[in-house]
Design a protein around this motif. Structure first.
Motif, short mmCIF file in Angstrom:
data_model
loop_
_atom_site.label_atom_id
_atom_site.label_comp_id
_atom_site.label_asym_id
_atom_site.label_seq_id
_atom_site.Cartn_x
_atom_site.Cartn_y
_atom_site.Cartn_z
N ILE A 16 32.54 30.91 39.38
CA ILE A 16 31.98 29.55 39.29
C ILE A 16 33.02 28.47 39.61
O ILE A 16 32.67 27.31 39.78
N LYS A 17 34.29 28.86 39.67
CA LYS A 17 35.33 27.90 40.01
C LYS A 17 35.34 27.66 41.52
O LYS A 17 34.97 28.52 42.30
N HIS A 18 35.78 26.49 41.91
CA HIS A 18 35.79 26.15 43.33
C HIS A 18 37.05 26.71 43.99
O HIS A 18 37.94 26.00 44.43
N LYS A 19 37.11 28.07 44.04
CA LYS A 19 38.25 28.76 44.61
C LYS A 19 37.77 29.93 45.45
O LYS A 19 36.73 30.53 45.17
N VAL A 20 38.56 30.26 46.47
CA VAL A 20 38.35 31.51 47.21
C VAL A 20 38.88 32.66 46.36
O VAL A 20 39.97 32.57 45.80
N ILE A 21 38.11 33.73 46.26
CA ILE A 21 38.54 34.90 45.50
C ILE A 21 39.04 35.97 46.47
O ILE A 21 38.33 36.36 47.40
N LEU A 22 40.28 36.41 46.26
CA LEU A 22 40.85 37.52 47.01
C LEU A 22 40.92 38.73 46.09
O LEU A 22 41.55 38.68 45.03
N LEU A 23 40.27 39.81 46.48
CA LEU A 23 40.22 41.02 45.67
C LEU A 23 40.98 42.13 46.39
O LEU A 23 40.57 42.60 47.45
N PHE A 24 42.12 42.52 45.81
CA PHE A 24 42.97 43.55 46.40
C PHE A 24 42.73 44.90 45.74
O PHE A 24 42.38 44.97 44.56
N GLY A 25 42.98 45.94 46.47
CA GLY A 25 42.89 47.29 45.91
C GLY A 25 42.83 48.32 47.02
O GLY A 25 42.40 48.02 48.15
N ALA A 26 43.26 49.53 46.72
CA ALA A 26 43.23 50.60 47.72
C ALA A 26 41.80 50.86 48.19
O ALA A 26 40.83 50.56 47.48
N ARG A 27 41.66 51.41 49.38
CA ARG A 27 40.33 51.83 49.83
C ARG A 27 39.76 52.84 48.85
O ARG A 27 40.49 53.63 48.25
#
Length: 374
Positions: A16-27
């Motif tokens: 809900i925050k006005h931010k881009v979310i970057l989600l990292f993690g192995a395949r």
């Protein structure tokens, strides 16, 4: 089998925050599955996959007007494997700045590549999160503490990748396929990997040195690469969520190792796939390695998801006295020694306790490990 991920509540709060979310993690750690649970309305979500060539072309060199036409009326844009798209940071910035009502989530299996492409364009505009393989806590919450405790030895051999956990009986074949497609194909595409056969030898060397002090010079001699190249490859493997480093702890006592490191695998199953050994613990010579790798990797997940901000180390002297694992939090030291055989007498070396009498001492065995990883 649907297993609730710990990260989902955190993502819900931050979406809900006005931010881009970057989600990292192995395949294959479940990033896409997690996001499909988080966003259930397909009509409002545009799903894009950076592995697809036409998607890459559509998102390159676009204007803000072109991006608006491409997105249409969708309220959320999800870009899987975003690191594969040229100038993806600038593209996301254009969407975010011109159409603030659109939520953007980008996932990446290479923190090295995605961060390089997004750090400058998205300064002040992004929130970063990591998704690991299943954690002990997630599986305890799913099917109970007793059942998960019974599977301890199985987890030490086959690990916590979702596909492995959800397909009992097919673990060996699935892990070999995962290692082949992920380690020996995806990672070899990373910038700077010029000798793939050397990378495989490096991974095997690291697998046999879990829990031991790692010398880049010694491994370089073994693998046939100089120490600078070994360091570069190790950094790339860490940014791709295959391995992670633990540095040595020192308060400048004369006999302490000050610039050393140990290297662990994020997942025991991948470690065993690298050396092609899925034998039961009863006939293995590396049970102590597997126990230590399991505990340190699960503790790392636990600290990350619980936002337990602490510094993690190991401790060793030039005389080879050591403590397996240390945490420093708010100026207090916590020392941990890992013992698979709880019947053997275990204690922290007196050299450590006499120099750090304020440290809290813990011996972790199969009888009490749950307190350490939950």
């Amino acid at each position: 089998m649907s297993i609730q991920r710990e990260l989902i509540e955190t993502l819900q709060l931050n979406l809900i925050k006005h931010k881009v979310i970057l989600l990292f993690g192995a395949r294959q750690t479940g990033k896409t599955t997690l996001l499909k649970k988080l966003l259930t309305s397909d009509d409002d979500v545009l799903w894009l996959n950076g592995d697809e060539s036409d998607v890459r072309l559509m998102l390159q060199n676009q204007t803000s007007a072109g991006l608006r036409a491409f997105i249409g009326a969708k309220k959320t844009v999800i870009i899987d494997e975003a690191q594969r798209i040229e100038d993806i940071g600038l593209t996301i910035k254009l969407i975010h700045d011109n159409y603030p009502e659109i939520k953007i989530i980008a996932t990446g299996s290479s923190a090295f590549e995605l961060k390089n492409k997004t750090n400058e364009p998205l300064t002040g505009r992004k929130l970063e999160f990591k998704l690991f393989q299943f954690s002990t806590k997630e599986l305890v919450n799913h099917h109970g503490l007793l059942n998960e405790n019974r599977l301890l030895q199985h987890r030490m051999i086959f690990g916590y990748y979702p596909d492995i956990v959800n397909n009992l009986g097919d673990e060996t074949e699935l892990l070999k396929n995962l290692a082949d497609s992920y380690l020996f194909k995806d990672i070899l595409m990373l910038d700077g990997i010029k000798k793939p056969e050397k990378l495989i030898k490096l991974l095997q060397a690291l697998a046999f040195q879990v829990g031991s002090q790692v010398s880049y010079n010694e491994i370089g001699t073994l693998v046939g690469l100089d120490s600078k190249t070994i360091e570069k490859y190790v950094d790339l493997l860490e940014q791709s969520f295959v391995i992670f480093k633990l540095n040595s702890f020192s308060r400048n006592l004369r006999n302490e190792l000050k610039f050393s490191r140990k290297i662990y695998f994020y997942d025991n199953g991948i470690r065993n796939a690298v050396i092609n050994n899925f034998s039961p613990l009863a006939i293995r010579q590396d049970t102590g390695m597997l126990w230590e790798n399991y505990l340190v990797s699960e503790r790392m997940k636990r600290n990350h998801y619980d936002k337990n901000y602490c510094n993690s180390f190991f401790w060793r002297t030039k005389a080879q006295q050591e403590v397996d694992y240390l945490e420093e939090k708010n100026g207090k030291l916590f020392a941990y020694e890992f013992k698979w055989n709880s019947k053997k007498n275990a204690k922290i070396t007196k050299t450590f306790t006499s120099n750090y009498p304020e440290a809290e001492i813990n011996i972790i065995t199969p009888e009490n490990y749950l307190d350490f990883v939950l």
